[in-house]
Scaffold this motif. Sequence first.
Motif, PDB file in Angstrom:
ATOM      1  N   LEU A   1       0.832  -1.203   0.000  1.00  0.00           N
ATOM      2  CA  LEU A   1       0.000   0.000   0.000  1.00  0.00           C
ATOM      3  C   LEU A   1       0.868   1.255   0.000  1.00  0.00           C
ATOM      4  CD1 LEU A   1      -2.643  -1.145   2.626  1.00  0.00           C
ATOM      5  CD2 LEU A   1      -3.094  -0.725   0.206  1.00  0.00           C
ATOM      6  N   ARG A   2       1.950   1.213   0.731  1.00  0.00           N
ATOM      7  CA  ARG A   2       2.866   2.370   0.764  1.00  0.00           C
ATOM      8  C   ARG A   2       3.431   2.656  -0.623  1.00  0.00           C
ATOM      9  NH1 ARG A   2       4.605   4.214   5.731  1.00  0.00           N
ATOM     10  NH2 ARG A   2       4.077   2.923   7.549  1.00  0.00           N
ATOM     11  N   ARG A   3       3.729   1.602  -1.375  1.00  0.00           N
ATOM     12  CA  ARG A   3       4.281   1.815  -2.717  1.00  0.00           C
ATOM     13  C   ARG A   3       3.278   2.508  -3.620  1.00  0.00           C
ATOM     14  NH1 ARG A   3       7.482  -3.485  -3.098  1.00  0.00           N
ATOM     15  NH2 ARG A   3       5.623  -4.378  -4.066  1.00  0.00           N
ATOM     16  N   ILE A   4       2.004   2.056  -3.560  1.00  0.00           N
ATOM     17  CA  ILE A   4       0.976   2.717  -4.374  1.00  0.00           C
ATOM     18  C   ILE A   4       0.839   4.173  -3.955  1.00  0.00           C
ATOM     19  CG2 ILE A   4      -1.477   2.765  -4.951  1.00  0.00           C
ATOM     20  CD1 ILE A   4      -1.551  -0.244  -4.608  1.00  0.00           C
ATOM     21  N   HIS A   5       0.830   4.417  -2.665  1.00  0.00           N
ATOM     22  CA  HIS A   5       0.735   5.784  -2.147  1.00  0.00           C
ATOM     23  C   HIS A   5       1.875   6.658  -2.655  1.00  0.00           C
ATOM     24  CE1 HIS A   5       2.240   8.610   1.032  1.00  0.00           C
ATOM     25  NE2 HIS A   5       1.024   9.098   0.866  1.00  0.00           N
ATOM     26  N   SER A   6       3.073   6.107  -2.686  1.00  0.00           N
ATOM     27  CA  SER A   6       4.250   6.884  -3.095  1.00  0.00           C
ATOM     28  C   SER A   6       4.237   7.235  -4.576  1.00  0.00           C
ATOM     29  CB  SER A   6       5.531   6.108  -2.769  1.00  0.00           C
ATOM     30  OG  SER A   6       5.659   4.967  -3.602  1.00  0.00           O
ATOM     31  N   ARG A   7       3.413   6.524  -5.373  1.00  0.00           N
ATOM     32  CA  ARG A   7       3.339   6.787  -6.814  1.00  0.00           C
ATOM     33  C   ARG A   7       2.146   7.651  -7.192  1.00  0.00           C
ATOM     34  NH1 ARG A   7       4.108   1.077  -7.120  1.00  0.00           N
ATOM     35  NH2 ARG A   7       1.923   0.878  -7.771  1.00  0.00           N
TER      36      ARG A   7
ATOM     37  N   ALA B   1      -1.636  12.759  -6.316  1.00  0.00           N
ATOM     38  CA  ALA B   1      -2.513  13.586  -5.482  1.00  0.00           C
ATOM     39  C   ALA B   1      -2.241  13.439  -3.993  1.00  0.00           C
ATOM     40  CB  ALA B   1      -3.978  13.229  -5.768  1.00  0.00           C
ATOM     41  N   ILE B   2      -1.599  12.343  -3.576  1.00  0.00           N
ATOM     42  CA  ILE B   2      -1.436  12.106  -2.132  1.00  0.00           C
ATOM     43  C   ILE B   2      -0.010  11.776  -1.708  1.00  0.00           C
ATOM     44  CG2 ILE B   2      -3.817  11.344  -1.784  1.00  0.00           C
ATOM     45  CD1 ILE B   2      -2.859   8.456  -2.025  1.00  0.00           C
ATOM     46  N   LYS B   3       0.917  11.630  -2.651  1.00  0.00           N
ATOM     47  CA  LYS B   3       2.260  11.182  -2.282  1.00  0.00           C
ATOM     48  C   LYS B   3       3.014  12.192  -1.427  1.00  0.00           C
ATOM     49  CE  LYS B   3       4.402  12.646  -6.664  1.00  0.00           C
ATOM     50  NZ  LYS B   3       5.086  12.148  -7.889  1.00  0.00           N
ATOM     51  N   HIS B   4       2.581  13.463  -1.435  1.00  0.00           N
ATOM     52  CA  HIS B   4       3.227  14.477  -0.607  1.00  0.00           C
ATOM     53  C   HIS B   4       2.737  14.445   0.838  1.00  0.00           C
ATOM     54  CE1 HIS B   4      -0.598  16.244  -1.843  1.00  0.00           C
ATOM     55  NE2 HIS B   4      -0.515  17.042  -0.798  1.00  0.00           N
ATOM     56  N   ILE B   5       1.671  13.678   1.100  1.00  0.00           N
ATOM     57  CA  ILE B   5       1.115  13.546   2.447  1.00  0.00           C
ATOM     58  C   ILE B   5       1.705  12.293   3.088  1.00  0.00           C
ATOM     59  CG2 ILE B   5      -0.989  13.419   3.831  1.00  0.00           C
ATOM     60  CD1 ILE B   5      -2.552  14.398   1.395  1.00  0.00           C
ATOM     61  N   PRO B   6       2.270  12.394   4.285  1.00  0.00           N
ATOM     62  CA  PRO B   6       2.784  11.185   4.943  1.00  0.00           C
ATOM     63  C   PRO B   6       1.728  10.085   4.971  1.00  0.00           C
ATOM     64  CG  PRO B   6       3.423  13.128   6.171  1.00  0.00           C
ATOM     65  CD  PRO B   6       2.481  13.597   5.105  1.00  0.00           C
ATOM     66  N   PHE B   7       2.155   8.862   4.778  1.00  0.00           N
ATOM     67  CA  PHE B   7       1.239   7.736   4.632  1.00  0.00           C
ATOM     68  C   PHE B   7       0.249   7.643   5.785  1.00  0.00           C
ATOM     69  CE2 PHE B   7       0.315   3.122   5.155  1.00  0.00           C
ATOM     70  CZ  PHE B   7      -0.313   2.896   3.938  1.00  0.00           C
ATOM     71  N   GLU B   8       0.742   7.688   7.021  1.00  0.00           N
ATOM     72  CA  GLU B   8      -0.142   7.558   8.188  1.00  0.00           C
ATOM     73  C   GLU B   8      -1.118   8.719   8.273  1.00  0.00           C
ATOM     74  OE1 GLU B   8       3.077   7.203   8.185  1.00  0.00           O
ATOM     75  OE2 GLU B   8       3.366   5.073   8.695  1.00  0.00           O
ATOM     76  N   VAL B   9      -0.663   9.915   7.932  1.00  0.00           N
ATOM     77  CA  VAL B   9      -1.532  11.095   7.960  1.00  0.00           C
ATOM     78  C   VAL B   9      -2.615  10.961   6.887  1.00  0.00           C
ATOM     79  CG1 VAL B   9      -1.646  13.598   7.640  1.00  0.00           C
ATOM     80  CG2 VAL B   9       0.286  12.571   8.871  1.00  0.00           C
ATOM     81  N   MET B  10      -2.210  10.474   5.703  1.00  0.00           N
ATOM     82  CA  MET B  10      -3.157  10.312   4.614  1.00  0.00           C
ATOM     83  C   MET B  10      -4.271   9.335   4.992  1.00  0.00           C
ATOM     84  SD  MET B  10      -4.101   8.043   1.997  1.00  0.00           S
ATOM     85  CE  MET B  10      -2.681   6.941   1.925  1.00  0.00           C
ATOM     86  N   LEU B  11      -3.911   8.235   5.648  1.00  0.00           N
ATOM     87  CA  LEU B  11      -4.925   7.259   6.042  1.00  0.00           C
ATOM     88  C   LEU B  11      -5.920   7.849   7.031  1.00  0.00           C
ATOM     89  CD1 LEU B  11      -2.916   3.923   6.474  1.00  0.00           C
ATOM     90  CD2 LEU B  11      -4.348   4.624   4.555  1.00  0.00           C
ATOM     91  N   LYS B  12      -5.438   8.677   7.944  1.00  0.00           N
ATOM     92  CA  LYS B  12      -6.320   9.279   8.940  1.00  0.00           C
ATOM     93  C   LYS B  12      -7.289  10.284   8.315  1.00  0.00           C
ATOM     94  CE  LYS B  12      -3.158   8.719  12.859  1.00  0.00           C
ATOM     95  NZ  LYS B  12      -2.332   9.398  13.883  1.00  0.00           N
ATOM     96  N   GLN B  13      -6.958  10.789   7.142  1.00  0.00           N
ATOM     97  CA  GLN B  13      -7.848  11.747   6.475  1.00  0.00           C
ATOM     98  C   GLN B  13      -9.045  11.064   5.816  1.00  0.00           C
ATOM     99  OE1 GLN B  13      -5.491  14.105   3.763  1.00  0.00           O
ATOM    100  NE2 GLN B  13      -4.343  15.114   5.415  1.00  0.00           N
ATOM    101  N   LYS B  14      -9.012   9.740   5.724  1.00  0.00           N
ATOM    102  CA  LYS B  14     -10.127   8.957   5.169  1.00  0.00           C
ATOM    103  C   LYS B  14     -10.593   9.522   3.816  1.00  0.00           C
ATOM    104  CE  LYS B  14     -10.253   5.985   8.454  1.00  0.00           C
ATOM    105  NZ  LYS B  14      -9.811   4.583   8.176  1.00  0.00           N
ATOM    106  N   LEU B  15      -9.653   9.577   2.894  1.00  0.00           N
ATOM    107  CA  LEU B  15      -9.920  10.154   1.576  1.00  0.00           C
ATOM    108  C   LEU B  15     -10.750   9.211   0.707  1.00  0.00           C
ATOM    109  CD1 LEU B  15      -6.351  11.560   0.885  1.00  0.00           C
ATOM    110  CD2 LEU B  15      -8.343  12.815   1.720  1.00  0.00           C
ATOM    111  N   ASP B  16     -11.677   9.794  -0.021  1.00  0.00           N
ATOM    112  CA  ASP B  16     -12.530   9.022  -0.924  1.00  0.00           C
ATOM    113  C   ASP B  16     -11.864   8.925  -2.293  1.00  0.00           C
ATOM    114  OD1 ASP B  16     -14.659   7.578  -1.868  1.00  0.00           O
ATOM    115  OD2 ASP B  16     -15.935   9.317  -2.232  1.00  0.00           O
ATOM    116  N   LEU B  17     -10.679   8.328  -2.297  1.00  0.00           N
ATOM    117  CA  LEU B  17      -9.900   8.171  -3.524  1.00  0.00           C
ATOM    118  C   LEU B  17      -9.599   6.687  -3.716  1.00  0.00           C
ATOM    119  CD1 LEU B  17      -7.310  11.078  -3.099  1.00  0.00           C
ATOM    120  CD2 LEU B  17      -9.342  11.067  -4.557  1.00  0.00           C
ATOM    121  N   PRO B  18      -9.603   6.191  -4.966  1.00  0.00           N
ATOM    122  CA  PRO B  18      -9.363   4.770  -5.199  1.00  0.00           C
ATOM    123  C   PRO B  18      -7.944   4.361  -4.810  1.00  0.00           C
ATOM    124  CG  PRO B  18      -9.344   5.972  -7.273  1.00  0.00           C
ATOM    125  CD  PRO B  18      -9.818   6.936  -6.226  1.00  0.00           C
TER     126      PRO B  18
END
Length: 409
Positions: A280-286, A289-306
């Motif tokens: 999941l981290r690898r997909i996030h890093s690529r 729209a979200i790779k600039h947001i730390p992974f743990e922070v991004m998950l807590k934002q509960k984004l409605d993104l695929p």
Amino acid sequence: MVALKPDTHVLLDGAVKVYKRGNSRLWQATFKIDQHWVRISTGKQDLEEAKTAARDQYLEYRFRAKHDLPVVTKRFEDVARLAIVDMQRQLDAGAGRKVFKDYITALHRYFIPFFGKTFITSIDHDRIQAFNAWRTSVIGHEPKASTLNTHNSAMNRVYAEAVSRGFVMQAKVPILANNGEGAQRRPDFSLADYRTMIRKLPHWIEQGKGGKSRDMRELLRDYVLIVANTGMRPGTEDQNLRWKHVTVFTENQLDYVEFYLAGKTKPREAIGRSGTIDYLRRIHSRTDAIKHIPFEVMLKQKLDLPVFCLPDGSVTEHLRQTFKAFLTASDLLKCPKTGENRVLYSLRHTYATFALVNDGMEIHALAKQMGTSIGMIERHYSHLTPRMKKDMFTGKRYELSRDEFDKTD
């Protein structure tokens, strides 16, 4: 049209006629909606009550015609189309089950063409047997048990509609049998082939061209690993998965990832195997729209993104073809035990196989994790029983207990 008696009563300036048949104590009614004659039983013996019922039915049918809803008679096609409208409305609202699409397809392709003008009250055992023979000729072979389950469920939706409208009594609904070909073993990956696949994927990615082709290969690698380590359903649960459905939590100094999966069956939570967080981290890093947001922070934002998307955030419908191209290039396409080509769904079967044989997971726990029934697990993976019980069959379990006993003596 039915010949009417002299004591026929006319309502609404002749639009509705209320009458009795010679062999019935109940008042009948007939009226015309969009050049379509509707004949109903009011269910009433009292004339005034019958007039009220007939008037109400006429107005309901007028409403349906005005809003492009089926004008319902007791003919199968009319009741079936009403059931279809109800299922489609639920799907459009996001509340319907995904399998409704299969029900609708079955009704359009098989049931309505065959039963169309037949009154639903006239469908008996012989008529159903005739339908079964006709369907087999159309398909070209005997339908499998899973196909019959879908078709029977679609037919039951129509009968449920008919029962709710008083067209047929529940006790008169025919029992639909399933004598189709039983569940067959499904293609999966052996542990050796799975390891070969995972080992070859990085090199295959490097061989790809740049741009979208390379992006597809990188996404495929993580998709394969995530599906094979969760058992989620390709084609449904993967498409619905959003970052807001992913939760990472820590217990006893260990990190776990939980997925909220929704698709063919009711929503459920599933835990990914160790390592799934890294994929999941690898997909996030690529993902731009979200790779600039730390992974743990991004998950807590509960984004409605695929979750399964390309770097630009778009969702591809061609992973199936990409997977087939990779398997073909790697000489892994054909499953040697079933003789069938492996597909994305083989990753789900691989998860189940590894869980039962390698992890020793109990069937009821696996059924809950995969969102299926214990019976389904037993039917499709019964061939694994000897391997699951190999220690017992060879006496190895006894030898192990003796060794442990000797060590503690």
